[in-house]
Scaffold this motif. Sequence first.
Motif, short mmCIF file in Angstrom:
data_model
loop_
_atom_site.label_atom_id
_atom_site.label_comp_id
_atom_site.label_asym_id
_atom_site.label_seq_id
_atom_site.Cartn_x
_atom_site.Cartn_y
_atom_site.Cartn_z
N LEU A 138 -8.21 38.88 169.74
CA LEU A 138 -8.82 37.28 168.91
C LEU A 138 -10.11 37.46 167.78
N GLU A 139 -10.31 38.44 167.37
CA GLU A 139 -11.12 39.05 166.40
C GLU A 139 -10.14 39.45 165.30
N ALA A 140 -9.09 40.33 165.89
CA ALA A 140 -8.36 41.03 164.95
C ALA A 140 -7.67 40.13 164.55
N TRP A 141 -6.66 39.34 165.10
CA TRP A 141 -6.39 38.01 165.29
C TRP A 141 -6.91 37.60 163.48
N GLY A 142 -8.17 36.47 163.90
CA GLY A 142 -8.69 36.54 162.30
C GLY A 142 -9.16 37.12 161.56
N ASN A 143 -9.13 38.29 161.90
CA ASN A 143 -9.07 39.31 160.42
C ASN A 143 -8.40 39.16 160.04
N GLN A 144 -6.83 39.65 160.54
CA GLN A 144 -5.31 38.92 160.06
C GLN A 144 -4.95 37.89 159.30
N VAL A 145 -5.75 37.00 159.99
CA VAL A 145 -5.27 35.36 159.59
C VAL A 145 -6.15 35.11 157.99
N ILE A 146 -7.85 36.18 157.73
CA ILE A 146 -8.38 35.77 156.47
C ILE A 146 -7.85 36.26 155.14
N THR A 147 -6.91 37.66 155.86
CA THR A 147 -5.92 38.47 155.15
C THR A 147 -5.79 37.80 154.50
#
Length: 106
Positions: free
Chosen positions: A94-103
């Motif tokens: 979930l954290e990795a996905w969130g970081n991708q969305v932010i990027t």
Amino acid sequence: MKGNFIMAVRDISMGTKVGLELVTDKWNALTLSHLTATPTGFMTLRRQVRGISTLRLLTVLAKLTQLDLVISTDEYEYGLTAEGLKLQTGLANLEAWGNQVITEMQ
């Protein structure tokens, strides 16, 4: 963000509600993220989960133990169960996905 995803709370399953309630509490999530399968001493964990009070950490550990996500030893050490490890992996994803969305938003 790709597409709009709106869901009324009444449309979410009970299992989803329970899971969301657990992981949206920052102390639950932080505690889970600092534990491993190898038990960690309470005071070590207390130092790692910065900002949490001793009483709050004890309460979180009791709840996570009751949910079979954490095990405790007679020496006040705490570690993740197999289910706890699965949830920790889910939180990392979930954290990795969130970081991708932010990027992608930048």
